[in-house]
Scaffold this motif. Structure first.
Motif, PDB file in Angstrom:
ATOM      1  N   GLN A 110      -2.608  -4.054   6.945  1.00 40.76           N
ATOM      2  CA  GLN A 110      -1.925  -3.060   6.124  1.00 40.76           C
ATOM      3  C   GLN A 110      -1.826  -1.734   6.881  1.00 40.76           C
ATOM      4  N   LYS A 111      -0.930  -0.863   6.445  1.00 37.52           N
ATOM      5  CA  LYS A 111      -0.745   0.423   7.106  1.00 37.52           C
ATOM      6  C   LYS A 111      -0.709   1.540   6.082  1.00 37.52           C
ATOM      7  N   ILE A 112      -1.193   2.698   6.507  1.00 41.34           N
ATOM      8  CA  ILE A 112      -1.181   3.886   5.666  1.00 41.34           C
ATOM      9  C   ILE A 112      -1.089   5.097   6.584  1.00 41.34           C
TER      10      ILE A 112
ATOM     11  N   GLY B 229       0.782  -1.223   0.000  1.00 39.86           N
ATOM     12  CA  GLY B 229       0.000   0.000   0.000  1.00 39.86           C
ATOM     13  C   GLY B 229       0.814   1.272   0.000  1.00 39.86           C
ATOM     14  N   LYS B 230       2.135   1.152   0.036  1.00 38.60           N
ATOM     15  CA  LYS B 230       2.976   2.344   0.145  1.00 38.60           C
ATOM     16  C   LYS B 230       2.901   3.223  -1.106  1.00 38.60           C
TER      17      LYS B 230
ATOM     18  N   VAL C 154      -6.261  -1.035   6.607  1.00 42.20           N
ATOM     19  CA  VAL C 154      -6.579   0.067   5.691  1.00 42.20           C
ATOM     20  C   VAL C 154      -7.909  -0.229   5.024  1.00 42.20           C
TER      21      VAL C 154
ATOM     22  N   GLY D 201       0.280   3.929  -2.816  1.00 39.81           N
ATOM     23  CA  GLY D 201      -0.985   4.638  -2.919  1.00 39.81           C
ATOM     24  C   GLY D 201      -1.842   4.078  -4.038  1.00 39.81           C
TER      25      GLY D 201
END
Length: 293
Positions: free
Chosen positions: A161-163, A34-35, A134, A37
């Motif tokens: 996931q991370k954002i 997810g980095k 996310v 975008g």
């Protein structure tokens, strides 16, 4: 896709074979963080016609009568291969497997007829933090010619996931409608039956064994089966143009027994609905129908 300066469009010449799309999505899941975008990417399919036999099978599993008008949830069924194509594209940053469908809002601007030819579109936007990962909005539209006849907004959670951004506080929305209702006994093969008419072969729905491999204690019913079955139970009472929203609050375990509760909201064709665990009374799915003015 607000703010997009250039949109890449995947044009589908025919409906993709979902088993192949899922296989590609699974094979490419590792490393999706997810980095990067969300991409400015849309999937479109034109010249979509209705297979009457496929529709009849879907209606049978979900409880709809076979009519000349498509169920509002069947339009989601038609756009799901486009969603899967989007998720499988290497530019899409989140892994498909293990994702969870949190909520769904469907809008029928007018009844869509069995004989009408459709253009379908799907894209994703608004990736944001969630306490468990996310969440992303996946939007879809259906057109007859240039006329917008149907819209969908599906919110998916990508667990783990991370954002960047602040995780919103959990809001207590209280309890939904309750009381006497229809008792539905859900068989253990419900996930497999719905997968055959929807193409959604996510392992969390297929069997207890495959669900456990994905971190779930048992198999769970598809959220889109729950929404379809709840809307189908009100089929004869639905307005011609309406919005139906569903929040998938807790897993609907299969096999299992649930209670469907529906209360009318007034003279405007609105309804409030709940799907509840029969023994505990726990609210599993909360839904509503609201007529479009």
């Amino acid at each position: 896709m607000a703010g997009a300066t250039q949109i890449d469009t995947i044009e589908l010449k025919s409906t993709p074979v979902l088993a192949k799309v899922f296989a590609g999505a699974v094979a490419s899941s590792r490393g999706r963080t997810g980095k990067a975008g969300l991409p400015d990417l849309k999937v479109r399919q034109t010249g979509v016609t209705i297979d009457v036999n496929a529709l009849a099978d879907y209606d049978h599993v979900c409880g709809f009568p076979l009519l000349n008008e498509l169920p509002i949830t069947y339009l989601h069924n038609l756009v799901f291969p486009l969603q899967a194509t989007l998720f499988a594209d290497k530019r899409y940053p989140f892994p498909l497997m293990g994702s969870v469908h949190l909520s769904n809002r469907l809008t029928q601007h007018r009844p869509v007829l069995l004989s009408e030819e459709l253009t379908l579109e799907t894209w994703a936007e608004n990736a944001r933090p969630h306490r468990a990962g996310v969440q992303v909005d996946v939007l879809s539209q259906a057109f007859v010619g240039s006329e917008l006849v149907w819209e969908g907004l599906a919110v998916y959670l990508y667990r783990g996931q991370k954002i960047a951004g602040e995780v919103p506080a959990k809001v207590d929305t209280g309890d939904g409608v309750e009381g006497p209702g229809a008792i539905w006994r859900l068989p253990g093969d419900l996930g497999r039956r719905f997968s055959r008419v929807s193409g959604d072969v996510n392992p969390i729905h297929m069997s207890g064994l495959s669900a456990k491999a994905m971190g779930f204690p048992t198999a769970i019913a598809h959220g889109m089966w729950s929404q379809a079955a709840m809307v189908a139970a009100l089929d004869a009472r639905l307005p011609a143009a309406y919005v139906t929203e569903m929040e998938f609050r807790k897993p609907v375990n299969i096999p299992g027994t649930v209670t469907f509760v529906a209360h009318p909201g007034g003279q405007d064709g609105s309804w409030e609905m709940s799907l509840r665990n029969l023994k505990k009374g726990t609210e599993l799915v909360r839904g509503s129908v609201r007529a479009l003015s």
